[in-house]
Design an enzyme around this catalytic site. Structure first.
Site, mmCIF file in Angstrom:
data_model
loop_
_atom_site.group_PDB
_atom_site.id
_atom_site.type_symbol
_atom_site.label_atom_id
_atom_site.label_comp_id
_atom_site.label_asym_id
_atom_site.label_seq_id
_atom_site.Cartn_x
_atom_site.Cartn_y
_atom_site.Cartn_z
ATOM 1 C CB CYS A 89 -9.145 0.538 -1.000
ATOM 2 S SG CYS A 89 -10.368 1.166 0.173
ATOM 3 C CE LYS A 141 -9.613 3.193 2.162
ATOM 4 N NZ LYS A 141 -10.121 4.441 2.718
ATOM 5 C CG ASP A 169 -15.653 -0.042 14.143
ATOM 6 O OD1 ASP A 169 -15.730 -0.725 13.119
ATOM 7 O OD2 ASP A 169 -15.824 -0.486 15.295
ATOM 8 C CG ASP A 170 -12.575 2.960 8.960
ATOM 9 O OD1 ASP A 170 -11.568 3.200 9.641
ATOM 10 O OD2 ASP A 170 -12.599 2.138 8.034
ATOM 11 C CG ASP A 205 -14.012 5.230 2.422
ATOM 12 O OD1 ASP A 205 -13.040 5.672 1.781
ATOM 13 O OD2 ASP A 205 -13.951 4.254 3.181
ATOM 14 C CG ASP A 249 -16.665 2.093 7.498
ATOM 15 O OD1 ASP A 249 -15.993 1.074 7.710
ATOM 16 O OD2 ASP A 249 -16.213 3.103 6.936
ATOM 17 C CG ASP A 304 -15.835 -2.083 5.761
ATOM 18 O OD1 ASP A 304 -15.326 -1.798 6.871
ATOM 19 O OD2 ASP A 304 -15.995 -1.238 4.863
#
Length: 720
Positions: A399, A402, A429-430, A446, A469, A604
């Site tokens: 991450c 990102k 949210d994702d 992801d 997620d 998360d």
């Protein structure tokens, strides 16, 4: 390793012994193009046997005793697999490591040392610890000497190794102001392999240290409080160890090559009867020139093994290893004094200890002075802004690679809302929510740029990260497609890598209740693993919207993966710290999601850090938060690294994207901006339920779960 060349051969080093450690160091300075190197070892470090008596005596710390294989593998461009080998199929060229798919090889070298027959002694396994493997022994001794008040110790095996340990233990315990009692037990005579002069000096040193000698004494069994001899004599002991009965690992006899008493037989080229399998160190038997088991031979095998591995992989000529007939023995005498013996001549005294200390520290210094990974050189003529865009350190993986929260939010906000009735955007949210009749399905995707070269560990982390997620919305994982970018590999290595990744993905997703339904692969500059996942909700999903002022904030996992992995890239993170962080990232969140199913809001904690994801809850719920910095759980080593100035390449973007944060600044605060990979769940729950939920989480294995703060009605995050 040059990423422009495809990898076409697999070299696997089993064990992190002295020879392999030196080979890895040489490989880092002179790698063979096209070769993927894998190191398999049961742990992130390998203890150096030459310094064990000094560690036991208190002259060295545990960190000084260990070769850090994580740092060494990074330097060598090798992938490190944490596990203990239990078998080699030489016909199929596959290595068995429990808990993961088999590892394939073209050439393999074995350097796993020896183990002990001591566990075969009745009661030994339950009440004693063998001196080898060294790492396990060192940990047990460290714990004993820190807690004992009236130490009684027994060492079974009166050879040089047992005598060194006995004297070292007595010296250390006396230095702590204690009055220890130590017995050295042997079925024959104590240190009878030394020459007469050296033996006399050793016996005098043992007497000076107050060690009681038990010669011609056979052990019948070991109990929790004593060593019982065949004649019925009981020798009281609270710490019993064994330095006798060295033997090879059991699996070596079953791999289909010639062995001598279980030790792998090798020729002068260090090859076994199977030319693709080499063996070195104590686990090998030199058929052309048998020698005793001693570290000096392992060290001097390293340049020959390095040259011969390169030769066999490149089609060159191998060269022979010609061991010396005798060697200088330097034996610690407990305090800072040592005995030197060679060819019947022996001397002792403090000067010899200083000489031994110099030799040992020089050997270990080779692994402490490894050049860390740096930035690529910039051309003299370049675009304005290139240096600023490149930053001050290499881009992180996971991450940490990102795009910042602010840039992503701006891009998404410019899109029109969906015009389908069965597609709903969930606030902040994702994941999205799909409705089909009465079914509610959440979907998310992801992918992660690899930060460890072990594809199995990376896959397990990527699965947990992608499912984060789904779990955060209280959904049950349903299905997944796999999205892979492999580095440049030959067809054989592509197949091997895909086999490891897909085996690990199937296991992790099946454990979560999801099925793999397809996937896509391509080749690129480096390994990237991703998943598109779906989950089913039997009620309305938990979202970012719903937090209420007064709610308690629960975090299920500690922070720190970003700073730890950034430091690992720079060669600054201890191997044990890295290994612990990887274990935490491999921990699924399914049970935590179930426990927190009635949370008012949940997310998360991943790439945008705790502050960024908490701000997301605040933005969606119209609330703020108060965080208690001292209550936020941190991974082992994370705060130390933050205090040293280590941080992820996404750190500054996360500060900018987290919104208003007020309160004390410093390294602990820096960690709330640390990008997490496969991080914990952050839930807003009723304050009256919070303590009970934390206890349930801890009982379920989320041992760091904690209440870290509270939801407020004032926008922004306040720290105290």
């Amino acid at each position: 390793m040059n990423p422009d060349f495809p990898l076409v051969k697999d070299l696997v080093l089993i064990g992190g012994g002295h020879t392999h450690a030196l080979v890895l160091r040489k490989w880092g300075m002179k790698a063979l193009a096209g070769v993927r190197v894998t190191v398999i070892n049961p742990g992130p470090t390998a203890p150096y046997s030459g310094m064990l008596p000094g560690f036991v005596a208190g002259h060295y710390s545990r960190a000084e005793l260990d070769i850090d294989l994580v740092k060494l593998a990074r330097f060598a461009g090798a992938r490190l697999v944490n596990g203990a080998v239990t078998g080699i199929d030489t016909a199929a060229k596959l290595i068995t490591v429990p808990g993961r798919p088999p590892i394939a090889y073209d050439i393999v070298s074995v350097d796993v040392g020896i183990t002990s027959v001591m566990p075969d002694l009745p009661g030994f396994t339950d009440h004693a610890i063998p001196a080898k493997p060294l790492g396990t022994f060192a940990g047990r001794w460290d714990a004993f000497r820190a807690s004992t008040t009236k130490p009684r110790i027994a060492i079974i095996g009166g050879g040089v190794a047992g005598a060194e340990l006995a004297m070292a233990m007595m010296h250390n315990l006396r230095a702590r102001g204690l009055s220890p009692i130590a017995h050295l037990i042997d079925r024959g005579k104590i240190v009878d392999t030394l020459g007469d002069t050296a033996r006399r000096k050793m016996l005098a040193a043992l007497a000076d240290q107050g060690v009681t000698l038990n010669e011609d004494a056979s052990v019948a069994r070991v109990t929790a409080t004593a060593v019982v001899l065949d004649n019925g004599t009981e020798i009281a002991s609270d710490f019993t160890t064994g330095a006798a009965g060295a033997k090879p690992h059991d699996w070596q006899a079953d791999i289909g090559v010639d062995v001598q008493g279980g030790f792998i037989t090798v020729n002068e080229m260090l090859q076994s009867s199977d030319p693709s399998l080499f063996a070195v160190g104590d686990c090998a038997h030199l058929s052309h020139a048998p020698r005793p088991k001693a570290g000096v031979y392992a060290v001097r095998q390293a340049p020959v093994l390095f040259d011969n591995l390169r030769a066999v992989l490149s089609g060159g000529e191998l060269r022979p290893y010609d061991p010396q007939k005798d060697y200088l023995k330097l034996i610690s005498l407990g305090g800072k004094s040592a005995l030197a013996e060679r060819m019947g001549t022996a001397f002792s005294g403090p000067l010899l200890w200083r000489w031994k200390d110099h030799i040992d520290r020089t050997f270990m210094r080779q692994f402490d002075e490894l050049k860390p990974m740096g930035l690529p050189p910039l051309p003299l003529t370049r675009a304005v802004g290139l240096q600023e865009a490149l930053g001050d350190k290499p881009m992180c993986g996971g991450c940490g690679a990102k795009v910042g929260r602010g840039a992503l939010r701006a891009a998404l906000q410019s899109l029109p809302p969906p015009d389908r009735d069965d597609v709903q955007l969930v606030p902040g949210d994702d994941a999205g929510l799909l409705t089909m009749g009465g079914a509610r399905q959440v979907i998310s995707t992801d992918h992660l740029r690899a930060f460890t070269d072990d594809p199995v560990t990376m896959t397990r982390i990527a699965v947990n990260h992608a499912l984060g997620d789904i779990w955060a919305m209280g959904a049950a994982p349903q299905a997944a497609t796999v999205n892979l970018i492999l580095p440049k590999l030959s067809a054989d290595l592509q197949a091997r890598t895909l086999s490891e990744i897909m085996g690990a993905a199937h296991e992790a997703l099946s454990d979560a209740g999801a099925a793999i339904v397809g996937g896509h692969t391509s080749l690129g500059a480096e390994l990237t693993i991703g998943f598109t996942v779906t989950g089913l909700c039997d009620r309305d999903p938990v979202t970012l919207r719903g937090a209420k002022p007064g709610d308690a904030l629960i975090l299920t996992k500690p922070l720190g993966s970003g700073v730890i992995m950034a430091a690992e890239m720079a060669g600054a993170a201890p191997g044990g710290v890295v290994d612990s962080a990887l274990d935490l990232m491999c921990q699924p969140q399914a049970i935590a999601s179930s426990i927190l199913a009635n949370a008012h809001a949940m997310t998360d904690v991943t790439g945008f850090g705790l502050a960024g994801h908490l701000s997301g809850i605040g933005d969606a719920s119209g609330t703020g938060a108060l965080l208690e910095l001292a209550q936020i759980p941190l991974m082992d080593g994370a705060l130390t690294l933050a205090e040293a100035g280590q941080h992820s390449s996404l750190f500054k973007d996360n500060i900018a994207g987290s919104g208003p944060v007020t309160g004390p600044m410093g390294p602990r605060t820096d960690l709330i901006y640390d990008p997490q990979t496969a991080g914990g769940l952050l839930a807003a729950v009723g304050v009256d339920q919070a303590d009970d939920l934390v206890h349930k989480l801890q009982d379920a294995g989320y041992t760091s779960a904690a209440i870290i703060g509270y939801v407020t009605d004032t926008p922004g995050i306040t720290l105290r």
